[in-house]
Write an enzyme that holds these catalytic residues in place. Structure first.
Site, mmCIF file in Angstrom:
data_model
loop_
_atom_site.group_PDB
_atom_site.id
_atom_site.type_symbol
_atom_site.label_atom_id
_atom_site.label_comp_id
_atom_site.label_asym_id
_atom_site.label_seq_id
_atom_site.Cartn_x
_atom_site.Cartn_y
_atom_site.Cartn_z
ATOM 1 N N LYS A 174 0.817 -1.219 0.000
ATOM 2 C CA LYS A 174 0.000 0.000 0.000
ATOM 3 C C LYS A 174 0.856 1.276 0.000
ATOM 4 O O LYS A 174 2.075 1.208 0.083
ATOM 5 C CB LYS A 174 -0.962 -0.038 1.191
ATOM 6 C CG LYS A 174 -1.900 -1.253 1.167
ATOM 7 C CD LYS A 174 -2.691 -1.316 -0.127
ATOM 8 C CE LYS A 174 -3.831 -2.310 -0.148
ATOM 9 N NZ LYS A 174 -3.478 -3.717 0.023
HETATM 10 C C1 LIG Z 1 -9.386 -2.822 -2.229
HETATM 11 C C2 LIG Z 1 -8.914 -3.631 -1.072
HETATM 12 N N1 LIG Z 1 -9.772 -3.910 -0.081
HETATM 13 C C3 LIG Z 1 -9.380 -4.602 0.999
HETATM 14 C C4 LIG Z 1 -8.094 -5.068 1.138
HETATM 15 C C5 LIG Z 1 -7.733 -5.870 2.344
HETATM 16 O O1 LIG Z 1 -6.663 -5.329 3.034
HETATM 17 P P1 LIG Z 1 -5.625 -6.267 3.838
HETATM 18 O O2 LIG Z 1 -4.859 -7.064 2.842
HETATM 19 O O3 LIG Z 1 -4.793 -5.276 4.593
HETATM 20 O O4 LIG Z 1 -6.431 -7.118 4.748
HETATM 21 C C6 LIG Z 1 -7.158 -4.791 0.140
HETATM 22 C C7 LIG Z 1 -5.756 -5.243 0.263
HETATM 23 O O5 LIG Z 1 -5.204 -5.934 -0.504
HETATM 24 C C8 LIG Z 1 -7.578 -4.064 -1.006
HETATM 25 O O6 LIG Z 1 -6.729 -3.788 -1.991
#
Ligand SMILES: Cc1ncc(COP(=O)(O)O)c(C=O)c1O
Length: 417
Positions: free
Chosen positions: A202
């Site tokens: 990110k």
């Molecule tokens: C659009 C979106 N939503 C939710 C997530 C979930 O985040 P995490 O991987 O930190 O749980 C991600 C991460 O890849 C994402 O890109």
């Protein structure tokens, strides 16, 4: 004469491996993070209970977003789950979401035994199409999760107008859209609640981690913080557990890194935008269609995505991707992959709780067949889009090199090639 494609034994256009979000080449992690971590380690307090970094990180994030409070959590998925726990839907209630997003957007819906209902996307921006959202609303719909995909603001005004008409709760999934804005309004502050991820790839990272921001008005009878803390009203003193909720705490170590990263965030985002704009300019005249960014909005380029036109190619898109990889490009076909979210086993084959098939088999659930093309625009987008990993680590020359690699491959495989 153009040189042969690298996949056919020619020299790759991109001479050295591109900076990558996977390691130090594309991440801005250094002395500031180490200093923050040193403070935590020497304090001996790695938990929010006894340290101060978590509270400091939350306060800094809230200040950046101009909101009263922010609750830090262990991932973006945890942030979205915390948001749903705050809403507290009934089992069998429906939540509308995009099929072009990470599974972390759907997992919280399933975990609350709510039914994910997929609306289609706009073909140019690939974010939720408000008309399709409205079409999917039933008397069981409780919420809409809007993913600002690729870092680009979705059409929040249209979605908020629909939500107001039907009395729906709107969760903004800003995992890919830190600091993205729509006419000056930050993504995450336009809906009812905003969710962020600090996973490795990110805009800023704590390895894993997340944040939830909301204007809390008590309308669902729950405090946001308790939704990530075992339903525990710690501010009242003593031990109590008011409702079912997980422990999603971020550690002091993550918060320490987060504090240092947050200070660098505007600069890191600016560098992502600058190199992306250079690439867009360099791609003029190449037969690809960069993902559209809505007028008067500022995307922050989680990925750089572009669309290929299979009807003007002599080979499948997958072959184009292989050739791009050989030229040195770091990417893949389609997000979350070449198929939309509902085609993965967890949803398509109802791989959820034991053999129950909940929530899909709850009496209230509509009988979706996820093997169908439920969202045809998204299906096509997943097959035709190239997503390239993007990073603040790109230098001035990288966008030109990337554009040259794309131009070479598209020319070789185009109908005139
Ligand atoms: C659009 C979106 N939503 C939710 C997530 C979930 O985040 P995490 O991987 O930190 O749980 C991600 C991460 O890849 C994402 O890109």
């Amino acid at each position: 004469m153009t040189s042969p494609l690298a996949i056919d034994g020619g020299s790759p256009v991109i001479p050295e491996r591109l900076p990558s979000i996977r390691d130090a080449s594309g991440r801005s992690l250094g002395a500031e993070e180490l200093e923050q971590l040193r403070e935590v380690i020497t304090s001996g307090s790695l938990s929010f209970l006894y340290g101060r970094k978590t509270a400091e990180f939350e306060a800094a994030f809230a200040a950046l977003y101009g909101v009263e409070s922010a609750v830090s959590v262990s991932s973006g998925t945890a942030a979205l789950h915390t948001a749903l726990l705050y809403l507290n839907p009934e089992p069998g209630d429906e939540v509308i979401l995009s099929p072009i997003t990470d599974m972390g957007t759907a997992i919280p819906v399933l975990s609350q035994l709510a039914v994910p209902v997929f609306a289609d996307v706009d073909p140019r921006t690939q974010s939720l199409d408000p008309a399709s959202v409205e079409e999917r609303i039933t008397e069981r719909t409780r919420a809409i999760i809007v993913t600002h995909i690729y870092g680009n603001p979705a059409d929040m005004d249209a979605i908020m107008a629909i939500a107001a008409r039907y009395g729906l709760f709107v969760i903004e999934d800003c995992a890919q859209a830190l600091l993205a804005t729509d006419r000056g309004r930050l993504c995450g502050t336009m809906g009812d609640i905003g969710c962020f991820s600090f996973q490795q790839s990110k805009h800023m990272t704590t390895g894993d981690g997340g944040m939830v921001i909301a204007r809390e008005d008590g309308r669902f009878g729950r405090a946001l913080r308790q939704c990530a803390d075992k339903g525990w009203p710690r501010d009242k003193g003593g031990r109590d557990h008011l409702f079912l909720a997980p422990n999603y705490h971020m550690t002091e170590l993550q918060a320490a890194v987060g504090l240092a990263q947050l200070r660098k965030l505007p600069g890191m985002v600016e560098r992502r935008i600058r190199s992306a704009e250079r690439l867009t300019a360099a791609l003029a005249g190449v037969d690809v269609e960069p993902i559209a960014i809505r007028a008067e909005t500022q995307g922050t380029f989680f990925f750089y995505g572009f669309r290929l036109a299979p009807e003007r190619l002599r080979v499948p898109v997958t072959q184009v991707m292989k050739a791009l990889t050989a030229e040195g490009i770091d990417g893949f076909v389609g997000y979350p992959g070449p198929i939309p979210l509902y085609k993965y086993p967890v949803i398509r084959e109802h791989k959820t709780f034991g053999t129950s098939g909940w929530p899909f088999t709850l009496a209230a659930a509509r009988n979706w067949n996820y093997a169908d093309e439920i969202c045809p625009v998204a299906e096509k987008a997943c097959r035709e889009t190239v997503c390239m990993w993007w990073t603040e680590g790109f230098g001035d020359d990288h966008p030109g090199e990337i554009a040259a690699a794309i131009a070479k491959v598209v020319a070789a495989y185009g109908q005139q090639g």
